[in-house]
Design an enzyme around this catalytic site. Structure first.
Site, PDB file in Angstrom:
ATOM      1  N   ARG A  83      54.964  27.020  62.895  1.00  0.00           N
ATOM      2  CA  ARG A  83      56.439  25.993  63.140  1.00  0.00           C
ATOM      3  C   ARG A  83      55.495  24.953  64.204  1.00  0.00           C
ATOM      4  O   ARG A  83      55.696  23.684  64.070  1.00  0.00           O
ATOM      5  CB  ARG A  83      57.278  26.766  63.914  1.00  0.00           C
ATOM      6  CG  ARG A  83      58.371  27.401  62.762  1.00  0.00           C
ATOM      7  CD  ARG A  83      59.546  28.129  63.601  1.00  0.00           C
ATOM      8  NE  ARG A  83      58.927  29.172  64.420  1.00  0.00           N
ATOM      9  CZ  ARG A  83      59.644  29.742  65.297  1.00  0.00           C
ATOM     10  NH1 ARG A  83      60.891  29.458  65.651  1.00  0.00           N
ATOM     11  NH2 ARG A  83      59.063  30.789  66.081  1.00  0.00           N
ATOM     12  N   ASN A 120      62.716  28.612  61.304  1.00  0.00           N
ATOM     13  CA  ASN A 120      62.241  29.911  60.545  1.00  0.00           C
ATOM     14  C   ASN A 120      63.886  30.333  59.946  1.00  0.00           C
ATOM     15  O   ASN A 120      64.787  30.039  60.583  1.00  0.00           O
ATOM     16  CB  ASN A 120      61.993  31.017  61.453  1.00  0.00           C
ATOM     17  CG  ASN A 120      60.375  30.862  61.659  1.00  0.00           C
ATOM     18  OD1 ASN A 120      59.600  30.390  60.971  1.00  0.00           O
ATOM     19  ND2 ASN A 120      59.837  31.635  62.795  1.00  0.00           N
TER      20      ASN A 120
END
Length: 747
Positions: free
Chosen positions: A24, A42
């Protein structure tokens, strides 16, 4: 931020290894670099990205996701769809989403990265010599995850509240510790405890452990996936005491060397390929040759000319090895055959007589993960055992399963495989299924897989042997059960790595496995494909006195071969008259075609090993004796009335009983003779069936001398040869082979 002229927006879904690898923050930095806005988050095993900006920037962004991905990430593009523009001022990282269809890939445990290692050794860094330093590119994953998504509250780090400094790093998208879930420091993270003689010392615990190691003590050290028993690898007295107390009288012990690899060690011979392999992310154990002038104790691998070598992979390992300044034995802390121990109290209770001291830490280990082990055969490292850093191992299936299935593997070297749709996930090494703790870990691994992957099996695949613990367990569950013959699973696992749709000849040579005729097979050759194997060759069968006992008593296999030929056996212990009588009446003397037992017999008849303390000891010692060129003994090969090619081992026994030959000559003879038999069988089958592809599977092909001679002979004869390199050829590959066999059969 104003959107560019002619902007567009995309919704991108990525699966694969995208959690626990700093993905990320990587996406965040990439989006900023390409002047894009939107968000990333996520989900259940998926990374979702909504991003918008100039079309060319979007294209460049998508290309860079794969071209510049974090080293440990393995993203797979699930979808890339155009969506409507939204109002975004910048690019952000959203909280994880715990809903939607699961596409989960559980991250494996990672080694200590170079950046963290530099900080570990930097006296000015606040994490100097902190044994739990990590970032998004390193540290534990699989062994501390309780559930997914992979966020700190869902791990065993949940009870460690981040201090302000660590929290600032954790929340900063530009920091390499952004959402590094195990992040910690000496102020807020886990800590060590050293115990010796029932006393807890409150000063420098790592230094206390080092003092104990320098004084020849055995120290149980808690790592990432369990405990190691560690001692000075040059101290024979300490190693002998460890062996005596474990008890593990002969089985090889792994050795951990300080990094870096260019340090001038004389103990082992490492090629450049060996060095590169040892430095891979899994930090595996690799079997390598000992140097002639090695200072390593002979007690590490008695009777063998190889030793298992690995490098430090946790910060604690680096601290211990660097300060110790030499190699340390690092063997699994367990009761022989059981999974490695992970609990602080349990290890002191169960291993009190094995370890002189204990170096604990208070970061809970959720599940055990033993070290992976590889051996270079035919120019490539091949797994003997998968584990910490390499498992859970995910493989794509060449078919789509109609329902989720659980394959429970074999009795020895057990691992399980959970498979659904076109995915299969193989567990770390569990162990031999003969103890209560092994069964507990086996059941817990299954429960963990169900929970982590959010998939529950609707059918169980097991070995056809009715006496296996895993088979009995399978039939106690409230699910349909599909049995697979042991050697069909071996053949199917090998076929998977052939990457072909054509018919293949597969040699499945091992100890013993339940065959279609109810006998104990172990020297079988198959023709075909998964789901439709045809047994086309085998060995002359013989009665095995004592059945399962022969695995630890090679003299029994020697007796079987001699008695079959009406000869006296020179290595049979005194007082075995009743055994011979029982053998004649076939009482506890099952018929077998096992090549593994043939090698056991050869080890006993050559005087290499008549009594074994671990499975395969005799053949391993016999292989180590191959130090000169051997004469080849031609073994008869005949086609019987059922159309089966049968090889006769009788000439080998006659030769092994001839005292005119040296032990090393005899050892070399059996290896080259059996390798020649493989080539001979393959040629006969090719002449009948016009098949040119050969695969090798089964524990016998862990033998490098045999395998490399056989491969050379087969390739010289024009065959294309495959030896599995992803999963072990031994019984650790059975559960995956069961899935392949079942999947093809159901097509």
């Amino acid at each position: 931020m104003n959107l560019f002229a002619n902007p567009s927006a995309r919704k991108i879904l990525l699966s694969g290894q995208v959690q626990g690898v700093g993905f990320r923050p990587f996406i965040y930095r990439l989006a900023i670099a390409h002047k894009l806005v939107g968000w990333v988050r996520n989900s259940l095993g998926i990374v979702e990205i909504q991003v918008q900006g100039q079309s060319q920037n979007l294209e460049n962004f998508l290309a860079d996701i794969f071209a510049k991905k974090p080293p440990l990430a393995k993203p797979k593009l699930e979808s890339n769809q155009q969506v409507e523009l939204a109002k975004f001022d910048t690019f952000t990282i959203l909280p994880s989403l715990a809903q939607g269809e699961a596409q989960i890939s559980v991250p494996v445990d990672l080694f200590l990265c170079d950046d963290c290692l530099a900080e570990l050794n930097n006296p000015l860094d606040r994490r100097y010599h902190y044994p739990f330093i990590n970032c998004t590119q390193c540290g534990p994953r699989y062994t501390l995850i309780r559930r997914l998504p992979y966020d700190r509250p869902n791990t065993s780090m949940a009870t460690f509240t981040l201090c302000p400094s660590c929290l600032a790093e954790y929340q900063d998208p530009g920091n390499r510790r952004f959402h590094a879930e195990p992040v910690a420091c000496p102020v807020c993270g886990p800590s060590l405890t050293f115990r010796m003689n029932d006393t807890v010392k409150n000063d420098n615990h790592a230094s206390n452990a080092l003092d104990a190691l320098r004084h020849g003590k055995v120290v149980a050290v808690k790592g990432i996936g369990g405990y190691h028993l560690m001692c000075d690898a040059t101290n024979s007295e300490a190693i002998s005491r460890l062996r005596r107390n474990k008890p593990r009288p002969h089985k090889p012990l792994a050795v951990m060397f300080p990094a870096p690899l260019d340090k001038p060690y004389a103990e082992v011979s490492l090629s450049e390929n060996d060095k590169a392999f040892l430095l891979q992310a899994a930090r595996p154990i690799l079997l390598v040759a000992k140097s002639e002038n090695s200072e390593l104790s002979e007690q590490i691998a008695p009777g063998l000319n190889e030793v298992g070598v690995m490098l430090p992979y946790s910060p604690l390992h680096h601290l211990l090895l660097n300060e110790f300044g030499g190699p340390l034995v690092a063997t699994s802390a367990n009761i022989s055959g059981e999974p490695v121990l992970i609990d602080n109290q349990e290890i002191e209770k169960r291993l009190i007589y094995m370890a002189d001291a204990f170096l604990h830490h208070n970061r809970p280990i959720e599940r055990p993960a033993d070290d992976p082990v590889y051996r270079t055969i035919a120019g490539k490292p091949r797994p003997i055992r998968i584990g910490r850093g390499s498992a859970p191992m995910e493989l794509s299936l060449p078919f789509e399963l109609k329902q989720p299935v659980l394959a429970v593997g074999a009795q020895m070297k057990n691992v399980i495989t959970l498979a659904w749709k076109n995915r299969a996930v193989i567990s770390p090494h569990i162990g031999e299924m003969g103890t209560v703790r092994s069964l507990d870990v086996f059941e817990n691994t299954i429960k963990d897989f169900y929970k982590l992957y959010e998939v529950k099996a609707e059918l169980i695949i097991c070995d056809a042997h009715p006496g296996y613990t895993t088979t009995r367990w399978a039939h106690k569950q409230n699910l349909p059960v599909h049995p697979v013959y042991h050697h069909h699973a071996h053949a199917s696992a090998a076929y998977y790595e052939c990457e072909t749709n054509e018919t293949v000849i597969v040699f499945t040579w091992d100890g013993v496995g339940y065959g279609e005729d109810g006998k104990l097979w172990g020297g079988e050759t198959f023709l075909g494909q998964p789901g439709k194997w045809q047994r086309v060759a085998s060995m002359r069968p013989f009665k095995l006195p004592g059945g399962d006992k022969a695995g630890r008593e090679p003299w029994r296999s020697a007796a079987a071969l001699c008695w079959e030929l009406g000869l006296a056996c020179p290595v049979v212990p005194a007082g075995t008259k009743l055994l011979h009588s029982a053998w004649q009446q076939q009482i506890n003397a099952p018929m077998t075609t096992s090549v593994g037992r043939l090698f056991d017999a050869a080890a006993a008849l050559t005087g290499v090993c008549s009594q074994a303390s671990f499975e395969g000891q005799g053949p391993m010692y016999l292989e180590a004796c191959c130090k000169e060129a051997g004469e080849m003994v031609e073994l008869p090969l005949t086609l019987n009335n059922e159309g089966l090619w049968v090889s006769d081992w009788a000439p080998l026994v006659q030769r092994l009983l001839d005292s005119a030959y040296t032990q090393t000559a005899q050892a070399s003879m059996i290896h080259i003779s059996m390798a020649n038999l493989i080539a001979k069988q393959a040629k006969c089958i090719r002449k009948q069936e016009n098949v040119n592809k050969v695969a090798l599977s089964g524990g016998v092909f862990q033998n490098r001398v045999l395998t490399e001679i056989a491969v050379a002979m087969l390739e010289q004869a024009g065959f294309i040869v495959t030896i599995p390199a992803k999963i072990p050829v031994n019984d650790a590959g059975i559960s995956f082979g069961q899935v392949i066999e079942f999947g093809f059969k159901g097509r």
